[in-house]
Design a protein around this motif. Structure first.
Motif, PDB file in Angstrom:
ATOM      1  N   ALA A 181      37.933  58.319  59.265  1.00  0.00           N
ATOM      2  CA  ALA A 181      36.768  58.195  60.145  1.00  0.00           C
ATOM      3  C   ALA A 181      36.869  56.865  60.851  1.00  0.00           C
ATOM      4  O   ALA A 181      37.499  55.936  60.333  1.00  0.00           O
ATOM      5  CB  ALA A 181      35.478  58.261  59.325  1.00  0.00           C
ATOM      6  N   ALA A 182      36.256  56.794  62.012  1.00  0.00           N
ATOM      7  CA  ALA A 182      36.238  55.519  62.729  1.00  0.00           C
ATOM      8  C   ALA A 182      35.648  54.470  61.793  1.00  0.00           C
ATOM      9  O   ALA A 182      34.570  54.675  61.234  1.00  0.00           O
ATOM     10  CB  ALA A 182      35.394  55.652  63.990  1.00  0.00           C
ATOM     11  N   PRO A 183      36.347  53.344  61.573  1.00  0.00           N
ATOM     12  CA  PRO A 183      35.902  52.379  60.563  1.00  0.00           C
ATOM     13  C   PRO A 183      34.784  51.440  61.040  1.00  0.00           C
ATOM     14  O   PRO A 183      34.325  50.613  60.271  1.00  0.00           O
ATOM     15  CB  PRO A 183      37.174  51.595  60.241  1.00  0.00           C
ATOM     16  CG  PRO A 183      37.989  51.662  61.489  1.00  0.00           C
ATOM     17  CD  PRO A 183      37.660  52.951  62.162  1.00  0.00           C
ATOM     18  N   ASP A 184      34.354  51.567  62.305  1.00  0.00           N
ATOM     19  CA  ASP A 184      33.313  50.641  62.752  1.00  0.00           C
ATOM     20  C   ASP A 184      31.987  50.956  62.074  1.00  0.00           C
ATOM     21  O   ASP A 184      31.555  52.099  62.001  1.00  0.00           O
ATOM     22  CB  ASP A 184      33.176  50.671  64.280  1.00  0.00           C
ATOM     23  CG  ASP A 184      33.045  52.086  64.796  1.00  0.00           C
ATOM     24  OD1 ASP A 184      33.943  52.898  64.483  1.00  0.00           O
ATOM     25  OD2 ASP A 184      32.052  52.405  65.467  1.00  0.00           O
ATOM     26  N   SER A 185      31.369  49.897  61.554  1.00  0.00           N
ATOM     27  CA  SER A 185      30.146  50.068  60.771  1.00  0.00           C
ATOM     28  C   SER A 185      29.066  49.120  61.259  1.00  0.00           C
ATOM     29  O   SER A 185      29.350  47.998  61.659  1.00  0.00           O
ATOM     30  CB  SER A 185      30.443  49.771  59.297  1.00  0.00           C
ATOM     31  OG  SER A 185      29.244  49.802  58.553  1.00  0.00           O
ATOM     32  N   ALA A 186      27.829  49.600  61.228  1.00  0.00           N
ATOM     33  CA  ALA A 186      26.696  48.755  61.603  1.00  0.00           C
ATOM     34  C   ALA A 186      26.301  47.845  60.448  1.00  0.00           C
ATOM     35  O   ALA A 186      25.438  46.987  60.575  1.00  0.00           O
ATOM     36  CB  ALA A 186      25.513  49.623  62.013  1.00  0.00           C
ATOM     37  N   ILE A 187      26.930  48.082  59.295  1.00  0.00           N
ATOM     38  CA  ILE A 187      26.614  47.281  58.107  1.00  0.00           C
ATOM     39  C   ILE A 187      27.856  46.485  57.722  1.00  0.00           C
ATOM     40  O   ILE A 187      28.899  47.050  57.418  1.00  0.00           O
ATOM     41  CB  ILE A 187      26.177  48.192  56.935  1.00  0.00           C
ATOM     42  CG1 ILE A 187      24.932  48.993  57.336  1.00  0.00           C
ATOM     43  CG2 ILE A 187      25.909  47.375  55.689  1.00  0.00           C
ATOM     44  CD1 ILE A 187      24.601  50.134  56.400  1.00  0.00           C
ATOM     45  N   GLU A 188      27.731  45.172  57.758  1.00  0.00           N
ATOM     46  CA  GLU A 188      28.852  44.304  57.444  1.00  0.00           C
ATOM     47  C   GLU A 188      28.730  43.839  55.998  1.00  0.00           C
ATOM     48  O   GLU A 188      27.673  43.342  55.580  1.00  0.00           O
ATOM     49  CB  GLU A 188      28.824  43.101  58.401  1.00  0.00           C
ATOM     50  CG  GLU A 188      30.012  42.178  58.285  1.00  0.00           C
ATOM     51  CD  GLU A 188      29.804  40.875  59.075  1.00  0.00           C
ATOM     52  OE1 GLU A 188      30.616  39.961  58.897  1.00  0.00           O
ATOM     53  OE2 GLU A 188      28.826  40.778  59.856  1.00  0.00           O
TER      54      GLU A 188
END
Lengths: 263, 303
Positions: free
Chosen positions: B162-169
């Motif tokens: 899945a695209a690894p970009d996350s709104a939670i760091e």
């Protein structure tokens, strides 16, 4: 900056719960009501943030429920919330999380709340779904079960509990929804002047239909007591007699009281 | 019935509780597959299709990335339900899936009841049966409620991403305070909210001392600062298995019970005889702690 706090009124958990006639949920007769504990953490955190930000923030408390919940909304006002919204729904206690979330989303959508605080779950239904459902449907980031919160110009840092006593630190950006866990703060006791003021405050009252109530996704029934330990013994009476009885049971049923006195 | 199980990895290992998902599926006699963010170098023992994503790429705490992974597996597998543990991972992820699938979710399943799912209510005092009204459902099962099924076999691995970009760091983990190891204690006397205040904790200490045991605590007592966090028993504290566990004024939230269910003999003292601690107590004493604890301590000291 607009902050929303979603709260629920629940019975005091020390009360005695009897199934209602349909056996679908509890009979409300004889129960005492109060704010869901996790939601009190949410109110406190929202009010603390407002106080830190000074005059630029406004906190709205929202509660879905029958007429009795007005008392809990007034409690939220007395703790420092600015506005109170009551979605007056006599059937709320037995609605499923999807339905409750649909009404909150219907109210919150388009109102520009930068932050939404709510409890991680209710003490009576304990589904831990409404907060996340609201966040997902509003399209805002969500962190759950937070035990610490920091706000810096739209950047949010939270601590979230995981198993084994560990926590992780997460960073997210507003707009966001946060569900609050025990340990986040100690909710304040409202002052008498604030209590008096909250009694006179005007509440906004909305109908479930006006905020887009949707049909349920699940049904709930067969409400019943938790089974006891079938082998368990229950004792009551005066303390000294009880102590002697308990001592005897510990001597026969456990090996922790070795011979020759207490270890 | 076709179930998609969501396995859990912590510290590079499949958690022991993941086997409880298999145990739950076995109770339903279901056909199972699994989705997991893990490592191809440490495959779980599992006979069936395993949708595997790389944990390092996805991040252990990016719930939005994990949501996309599980939704991908649901799309490919077309299960009747997806099953997660009601853990910090599972209860956070489940409603994200239910929202995306516009489906029912049943939280914290502890049993089965005629095609419905039994869940706890009212802080564990009561139970009810929840039935999904949608064809697809998201289920979370309470850790400890279903016996683990032995995990065996080699999975049929299907790599997913899945695209690894996350709104939670994720910034890091905070390890618990150590120093008090309750896991080996033979006797533990734990204080709950029902003791009433920090000064009343002395009564609990006195009893623990008379029994030669350690002092434990439930979560509210630790949060209130009456006892140090290192003494907390439960799923967010220590797991204990003493020969004797004395629960003083502890109502018995399921998270507390999960941490002490391995105890030999459980003595509970509570003013509420319906408190959920009664479900695990071998002996429930319905009494005021302020009167009973000193009486029991005195009786022990006079032996």
């Amino acid at each position: 900056m607009n902050i929303l706090v979603c709260i629920k009124q629940v019975p005091d958990m020390e009360g005695r719960f009897e199934p209602n006639e349909a056996g679908s949920w509890f009979d409300e007769v004889g129960l005492a009501w109060r704010m869901n504990e996790y939601d009190a953490f949410a109110v406190e955190e929202a009010v603390r943030l407002k106080e830190r930000l000074g005059g630029e923030a406004r906190v709205t408390a929202l509660c879905v429920g029958p007429a009795r919940v007005v008392e809990t909304l007034r409690k939220a006002l007395s703790m420092g919330c600015d506005d109170a919204v009551h979605i007056d729904d006599p059937e709320a206690p037995e609605r499923d999380p999807w339905q409750i979330a649909s009404m909150i989303v219907g109210f919150a959508a388009g109102r520009g709340f930068e932050l939404v605080f709510t409890g991680m779950q209710s003490e009576d239904r304990s589904s831990a779904q409404v907060g996340l459902l609201v966040a997902e449907r509003l399209g805002v980031t969500c962190a759950t079960g937070i035990t610490a919160f920091e706000w810096r110009d739209g950047a949010i840092t939270v601590e979230r509990e995981i198993e084994g006593g560990r926590s992780c630190t997460l960073r997210l950006k507003a707009p966001a929804l946060l569900t609050c866990q025990q340990g986040l703060n100690s909710p304040r006791y409202p002052t008498l002047p604030n209590i008096m003021k909250s009694k006179r405050a005007k509440l906004t009252v909305l109908t479930p239909e006006s905020v887009g109530l949707e049909p349920p996704k699940a049904s709930s029934g067969n409400f019943r007591p938790h089974e006891r330990n079938a082998a368990g013994v229950i004792l009551d009476g005066d303390a000294v007699t009880l102590a002697a009885q308990v001592l005897e049971i510990l001597e026969t049923r456990t090996a922790v009281l070795g011979k020759g006195g207490v270890r | 019935m076709k179930l998609l199980l969501v396995g859990e990895v912590r510290d590079d290992r499949l958690t022991a509780e993941t086997a409880e998902l298999s145990g739950f599926a076995a109770r339903l006699d279901a056909e199972v597959s699994m989705v997991l963010a893990g490592s191809a170098d440490a495959l779980p023992s599992f006979a069936g299709r395993l949708y595997l994503a790389d944990l390092e790429t996805c991040g252990e705490f990016s719930s939005d990335v994990h949501k996309r992974l599980v939704l991908d597996a649901i799309e490919r597998e077309q299960p009747d339900a997806v099953v997660l543990l009601h853990s910090s991972y599972g209860w956070d992820l489940a409603p994200r899936l239910a929202a995306a699938m516009q489906s029912a979710q049943v939280s914290g399943v502890v049993g089965l009841d005629d095609g419905g799912y039994v869940v706890e209510s009212c802080n564990g005092k009561m139970r009810r049966t929840v039935r999904p009204l949608t064809d697809f459902a998201v289920l979370t099962i309470q850790p400890g409620a279903f016996a683990a099924a032995p995990m065996a076999g080699s999975p049929d691995v299907i790599a997913i991403e899945a695209a690894p970009d996350s709104a939670i760091e994720f910034l890091g983990c905070i390890e618990p305070e150590r120093g008090i190891d309750l896991s080996r204690a033979g006797v533990i006397v734990s204080a709950g909210r029902g003791v009433g205040g920090a000064d009343q904790v002395e009564l609990v200490r006195a009893l623990a001392s008379a029994l030669g045991g350690e002092v434990g605590a439930s979560r509210p007592v630790v949060d209130a600062g009456w006892l140090e966090r290192a003494r907390q028993v439960g799923s967010s504290g220590q797991s204990v298995s003493p020969s004797l566990y004395v629960a003083c004024g502890i109502s018995g939230a399921i998270q507390h019970l999960a941490g002490m269910k391995g105890s030999g003999f459980v003595l509970a003292i509570n003013t509420d005889r319906d408190a959920p601690i009664a479900s695990v107590a071998d002996l429930l004493v319905v009494a005021d702690l302020a009167e009973f604890l000193p009486a029991l301590t005195a009786a022990l000291e006079q032996r």
